[in-house]
Design a protein around this motif. Structure first.
Motif, mmCIF file in Angstrom:
data_model
loop_
_atom_site.group_PDB
_atom_site.id
_atom_site.type_symbol
_atom_site.label_atom_id
_atom_site.label_comp_id
_atom_site.label_asym_id
_atom_site.label_seq_id
_atom_site.Cartn_x
_atom_site.Cartn_y
_atom_site.Cartn_z
ATOM 1 N N LYS A 30 7.806 -0.590 7.280
ATOM 2 C CA LYS A 30 6.586 -0.591 6.460
ATOM 3 C C LYS A 30 6.894 -1.013 5.029
ATOM 4 O O LYS A 30 6.132 -1.750 4.407
ATOM 5 N N GLU A 31 8.031 -0.543 4.495
ATOM 6 C CA GLU A 31 8.454 -0.954 3.156
ATOM 7 C C GLU A 31 8.753 -2.451 3.130
ATOM 8 O O GLU A 31 8.397 -3.152 2.175
ATOM 9 N N ASP A 32 9.391 -2.956 4.179
ATOM 10 C CA ASP A 32 9.696 -4.376 4.249
ATOM 11 C C ASP A 32 8.426 -5.221 4.392
ATOM 12 O O ASP A 32 8.369 -6.347 3.894
ATOM 13 N N ALA A 33 7.405 -4.678 5.050
ATOM 14 C CA ALA A 33 6.127 -5.387 5.155
ATOM 15 C C ALA A 33 5.510 -5.585 3.766
ATOM 16 O O ALA A 33 4.868 -6.611 3.496
ATOM 17 N N LEU A 34 5.718 -4.623 2.874
ATOM 18 C CA LEU A 34 5.273 -4.786 1.478
ATOM 19 C C LEU A 34 5.996 -5.961 0.824
ATOM 20 O O LEU A 34 5.394 -6.732 0.076
ATOM 21 N N ALA A 38 4.451 -9.462 -0.725
ATOM 22 C CA ALA A 38 4.780 -9.914 -2.083
ATOM 23 C C ALA A 38 5.362 -11.327 -2.059
ATOM 24 O O ALA A 38 5.027 -12.160 -2.915
ATOM 25 N N TYR A 39 6.211 -11.613 -1.097
ATOM 26 C CA TYR A 39 6.821 -12.942 -0.991
ATOM 27 C C TYR A 39 5.772 -14.017 -0.706
ATOM 28 O O TYR A 39 5.818 -15.114 -1.259
ATOM 29 N N LEU A 40 4.824 -13.706 0.154
ATOM 30 C CA LEU A 40 3.842 -14.705 0.589
ATOM 31 C C LEU A 40 2.665 -14.875 -0.374
ATOM 32 O O LEU A 40 1.934 -15.854 -0.278
ATOM 33 N N LYS A 41 2.500 -13.966 -1.323
ATOM 34 C CA LYS A 41 1.269 -13.916 -2.117
ATOM 35 C C LYS A 41 0.926 -15.205 -2.853
ATOM 36 O O LYS A 41 -0.238 -15.523 -3.007
ATOM 37 N N ASP A 42 1.881 -15.972 -3.300
ATOM 38 C CA ASP A 42 1.585 -17.184 -4.075
ATOM 39 C C ASP A 42 1.884 -18.469 -3.298
ATOM 40 O O ASP A 42 2.114 -19.518 -3.887
ATOM 41 N N LYS A 43 1.835 -18.391 -1.991
ATOM 42 C CA LYS A 43 2.230 -19.533 -1.165
ATOM 43 C C LYS A 43 1.066 -20.413 -0.691
ATOM 44 O O LYS A 43 1.259 -21.322 0.075
ATOM 45 N N ARG A 55 3.998 -4.370 16.044
ATOM 46 C CA ARG A 55 4.983 -4.495 14.968
ATOM 47 C C ARG A 55 4.860 -5.831 14.231
ATOM 48 O O ARG A 55 5.075 -5.903 13.029
ATOM 49 N N ALA A 56 4.511 -6.881 14.949
ATOM 50 C CA ALA A 56 4.350 -8.191 14.326
ATOM 51 C C ALA A 56 3.084 -8.237 13.483
ATOM 52 O O ALA A 56 3.101 -8.707 12.336
ATOM 53 N N ILE A 57 2.000 -7.735 14.038
ATOM 54 C CA ILE A 57 0.733 -7.703 13.301
ATOM 55 C C ILE A 57 0.878 -6.850 12.046
ATOM 56 O O ILE A 57 0.457 -7.251 10.951
ATOM 57 N N ASP A 58 1.489 -5.680 12.191
ATOM 58 C CA ASP A 58 1.646 -4.776 11.049
ATOM 59 C C ASP A 58 2.544 -5.355 9.962
ATOM 60 O O ASP A 58 2.402 -5.003 8.787
ATOM 61 N N THR A 59 3.446 -6.250 10.324
ATOM 62 C CA THR A 59 4.333 -6.861 9.334
ATOM 63 C C THR A 59 3.556 -7.762 8.378
ATOM 64 O O THR A 59 3.891 -7.843 7.200
ATOM 65 N N ILE A 60 2.496 -8.412 8.850
ATOM 66 C CA ILE A 60 1.728 -9.304 7.964
ATOM 67 C C ILE A 60 0.360 -8.744 7.572
ATOM 68 O O ILE A 60 -0.367 -9.372 6.813
ATOM 69 N N LYS A 61 0.033 -7.570 8.079
ATOM 70 C CA LYS A 61 -1.304 -7.000 7.844
ATOM 71 C C LYS A 61 -1.632 -6.840 6.360
ATOM 72 O O LYS A 61 -2.735 -7.169 5.924
ATOM 73 N N LEU A 62 -0.723 -6.345 5.568
ATOM 74 C CA LEU A 62 -0.988 -6.163 4.139
ATOM 75 C C LEU A 62 -1.307 -7.488 3.469
ATOM 76 O O LEU A 62 -2.236 -7.591 2.670
ATOM 77 N N PHE A 63 -0.559 -8.518 3.821
ATOM 78 C CA PHE A 63 -0.803 -9.838 3.242
ATOM 79 C C PHE A 63 -2.179 -10.371 3.626
ATOM 80 O O PHE A 63 -2.946 -10.809 2.765
ATOM 81 N N VAL A 64 -2.497 -10.342 4.915
ATOM 82 C CA VAL A 64 -3.782 -10.911 5.341
ATOM 83 C C VAL A 64 -4.960 -10.084 4.811
ATOM 84 O O VAL A 64 -5.996 -10.655 4.446
ATOM 85 N N ASP A 65 -4.814 -8.768 4.762
ATOM 86 C CA ASP A 65 -5.886 -7.928 4.233
ATOM 87 C C ASP A 65 -6.153 -8.243 2.755
ATOM 88 O O ASP A 65 -7.309 -8.358 2.334
ATOM 89 N N LYS A 66 -5.095 -8.395 1.971
ATOM 90 C CA LYS A 66 -5.248 -8.697 0.544
ATOM 91 C C LYS A 66 -5.870 -10.069 0.311
ATOM 92 O O LYS A 66 -6.456 -10.320 -0.741
ATOM 93 N N ASN A 67 -5.721 -10.953 1.282
ATOM 94 C CA ASN A 67 -6.211 -12.322 1.131
ATOM 95 C C ASN A 67 -7.450 -12.612 1.980
ATOM 96 O O ASN A 67 -7.806 -13.781 2.164
#
Length: 97
Positions: A30-34, A38-43, A55-67
């Motif tokens: 979960k920490e690594d998903a954060l 952060a890595y993808l935010k400006d891409k 596990r795959a969905i949860d890894t990118i969920k924070l990114f897709v939700d924020k965007n």
């Protein structure tokens, strides 16, 4: 116009859950998903695709939700099934392969 594709491997899964499809992330995962978010935010990412595994969905969920994006699930992105039961020692199993 150039297309850039980012491949993200799922973060650390909780192997105490033996069901492959519903295996969640560990606290470290979960920490690594954060960090992934952060890595993808400006891409300038326009689409997100994932295997159907939690596990795959949860890894990118924070990114897709924020965007305000949706994840398109692709069944063929899942890991291949190697046996019909839980393998306690995967390293030994794979060496025998």
């Amino acid at each position: 116009m150039k297309t850039v594709i980012y491949f993200i491997r799922h973060a650390e899964p909780d192997y105490s859950v033996h069901d492959d499809a519903s295996r969640p992330l560990t606290e470290k995962g979960k920490e690594d998903a954060l960090k992934v978010a952060a890595y993808l935010k400006d891409k300038d990412i326009e689409a997100a695709f994932s295997s159907p595994y939690k596990r795959a969905i949860d890894t990118i969920k924070l990114f897709v939700d924020k965007n305000n994006m949706k994840v398109e699930l692709i069944e063929d992105f899942r890991e291949r099934k190697v046996d019909s039961c839980w393998i306690d020692d995967f390293i030994e199993f794979s060496q025998k392969q």
